[in-house]
Design a protein around this motif. Structure first.
Motif, PDB file in Angstrom:
ATOM      1  N   PHE A 192      43.611  58.221  60.748  1.00 40.64           N
ATOM      2  CA  PHE A 192      42.825  58.482  59.302  1.00 40.64           C
ATOM      3  C   PHE A 192      43.730  59.893  58.958  1.00 40.64           C
ATOM      4  O   PHE A 192      43.952  60.040  57.681  1.00 40.64           O
ATOM      5  CB  PHE A 192      41.399  58.757  59.366  1.00 40.64           C
ATOM      6  N   ALA A 193      43.947  60.863  59.870  1.00 43.13           N
ATOM      7  CA  ALA A 193      44.820  62.148  59.403  1.00 43.13           C
ATOM      8  C   ALA A 193      46.056  61.476  58.822  1.00 43.13           C
ATOM      9  O   ALA A 193      46.421  62.310  57.619  1.00 43.13           O
ATOM     10  CB  ALA A 193      45.015  63.059  60.502  1.00 43.13           C
TER      11      ALA A 193
ATOM     12  N   PHE B 186      38.995  48.704  66.385  1.00 40.03           N
ATOM     13  CA  PHE B 186      38.617  47.697  66.942  1.00 40.03           C
ATOM     14  C   PHE B 186      38.323  47.970  68.479  1.00 40.03           C
ATOM     15  O   PHE B 186      37.126  47.752  69.004  1.00 40.03           O
ATOM     16  CB  PHE B 186      39.459  46.615  67.005  1.00 40.03           C
ATOM     17  N   LYS B 187      39.377  48.578  69.014  1.00 39.86           N
ATOM     18  CA  LYS B 187      39.284  49.023  70.630  1.00 39.86           C
ATOM     19  C   LYS B 187      38.137  49.979  70.810  1.00 39.86           C
ATOM     20  O   LYS B 187      37.382  49.632  71.872  1.00 39.86           O
ATOM     21  CB  LYS B 187      40.559  49.669  71.040  1.00 39.86           C
ATOM     22  N   THR B 188      37.967  50.973  70.123  1.00 37.28           N
ATOM     23  CA  THR B 188      36.775  51.967  70.114  1.00 37.28           C
ATOM     24  C   THR B 188      35.614  51.212  70.204  1.00 37.28           C
ATOM     25  O   THR B 188      34.757  51.523  71.113  1.00 37.28           O
ATOM     26  CB  THR B 188      37.133  53.107  69.335  1.00 37.28           C
TER      27      THR B 188
ATOM     28  N   LEU C  84      48.892  58.985  70.758  1.00 33.99           N
ATOM     29  CA  LEU C  84      50.031  58.421  70.246  1.00 33.99           C
ATOM     30  C   LEU C  84      50.496  58.686  68.834  1.00 33.99           C
ATOM     31  O   LEU C  84      51.695  59.070  68.420  1.00 33.99           O
ATOM     32  CB  LEU C  84      49.618  56.999  70.114  1.00 33.99           C
ATOM     33  N   GLY C  85      49.489  59.100  67.929  1.00 35.38           N
ATOM     34  CA  GLY C  85      49.926  59.318  66.446  1.00 35.38           C
ATOM     35  C   GLY C  85      50.195  60.625  66.323  1.00 35.38           C
ATOM     36  O   GLY C  85      50.724  61.349  65.313  1.00 35.38           O
TER      37      GLY C  85
ATOM     38  N   GLY D  25      39.652  56.872  72.474  1.00 34.10           N
ATOM     39  CA  GLY D  25      39.594  56.056  71.350  1.00 34.10           C
ATOM     40  C   GLY D  25      39.302  56.483  70.231  1.00 34.10           C
ATOM     41  O   GLY D  25      39.867  56.372  68.986  1.00 34.10           O
ATOM     42  N   MET D  26      38.208  57.398  69.881  1.00 35.52           N
ATOM     43  CA  MET D  26      37.752  58.074  68.802  1.00 35.52           C
ATOM     44  C   MET D  26      38.849  59.187  68.451  1.00 35.52           C
ATOM     45  O   MET D  26      39.286  59.473  67.099  1.00 35.52           O
ATOM     46  CB  MET D  26      36.365  58.686  69.107  1.00 35.52           C
ATOM     47  N   LEU D  27      39.369  59.672  69.319  1.00 27.59           N
ATOM     48  CA  LEU D  27      40.696  60.558  69.077  1.00 27.59           C
ATOM     49  C   LEU D  27      41.607  60.035  68.368  1.00 27.59           C
ATOM     50  O   LEU D  27      42.283  60.443  67.239  1.00 27.59           O
ATOM     51  CB  LEU D  27      40.911  61.300  70.371  1.00 27.59           C
ATOM     52  N   GLN D  28      42.023  58.907  68.866  1.00 24.78           N
ATOM     53  CA  GLN D  28      43.127  57.931  68.138  1.00 24.78           C
ATOM     54  C   GLN D  28      42.758  57.839  66.961  1.00 24.78           C
ATOM     55  O   GLN D  28      43.683  57.848  65.795  1.00 24.78           O
ATOM     56  CB  GLN D  28      43.292  56.893  69.089  1.00 24.78           C
TER      57      GLN D  28
END
Length: 254
Positions: free
Chosen positions: A224-225, A198-200, A167-168, A216-219
């Protein structure tokens, strides 16, 4: 009597919590886009927001709806996808209107031109609707033909989750192209980060399938990037580019 009254209070409280949670599940995903929508409408400038974010979410939620035909999941997630699709179409409608009004070039670009150089940079909202409809019908036909294949159904589910995980990325690239985060709603990104974190965490605690918490961790990393870009471009602004070059870059980013 007191026990019955207490049971009724607990029952009502549980009912309220259930409905609040259901509402949060259905509408929580669209909340981050409210400040971005208001900013674009107020400034009449959509250059800081990448409409490829809308593309990613439209693809992810269409695939999720099709995945439900192969593997049932709760109706709340289905309605969440429907609401998100409607929200992304509303964002596209606003961005297209603002961009066309600001463009100096009077040449109109259409989906039916099939010009890859202007993919997802069309001049009318109707062109985006046509593209989404064409993708939906094609994906629906393929799903109908291969619905009995367990491998296809699982792959479809993974693609839906992975698409949402990216997404990002369009916003990250848009900021990099512009060498600035001006025009992007920081509130939107903060809401992305909190929601994805929260979701991750929920996926990890509930021992969800590995692709769920991995995506989720990738998101979260992408979120943060983007926040790092906000810090970097604020304290270390890049050299301004020429107006004409900036206009071309923005058009490609959108």
């Amino acid at each position: 009597m007191e026990d019955e009254a207490l049971e009724q209070i607990v029952s009502v409280f549980n009912w309220l919590v259930t409905w609040v949670a259901a509402g949060a599940m259905m509408f929580g995903g669209v909340v981050p886009y409210i400040p971005q929508y208001r900013d674009i409408r107020r400034t009449q400038n959509a250059e800081g927001f990448s409409t490829y974010v809308c593309l990613v979410l439209l693809v992810a939620n269409i695939l999720r709806i099709l995945f439900r035909f192969g593997r049932y999941f709760e109706s709340l997630l289905l309605w969440q996808s429907v609401i998100m699709i409607a929200t992304m179409l509303a964002m596209l409608n606003l961005c297209t209107s603002v961009r066309v009004n600001a463009e100096l070039n009077t040449k109109r670009r259409s989906f039916l031109d099939f010009d890859w150089n202007y993919f997802w940079s069309w001049s009318r909202f109707l062109d985006y609707v046509q593209c989404v409809a064409a993708f939906t019908l094609t994906a629906a036909y393929i799903t109908y033909v291969l619905l009995d294949s367990a491998v296809f159904v699982e792959t479809l589910g993974f693609l839906a989750v992975f698409s949402e995980a990216m997404l990002g990325s369009p916003q990250l690239y848009c900021n990099y192209q512009n060498k600035s985060t001006e025009g992007m709603s920081i509130k939107m990104v903060l809401m992305w980060t909190s929601g994805d974190t929260f979701k991750t965490g929920y996926f990890l605690l509930t021992h969800a399938p590995v692709q769920f918490w991995t995506c989720g961790m990738l998101q979260v990393l992408v979120d943060f990037a983007i926040l790092f870009q906000v810090y970097y471009y604020s304290f270390y602004p890049q050299k301004p580019v020429l107006h004409a070059a900036s206009h071309t870059t923005s058009a490609k980013a959108l």
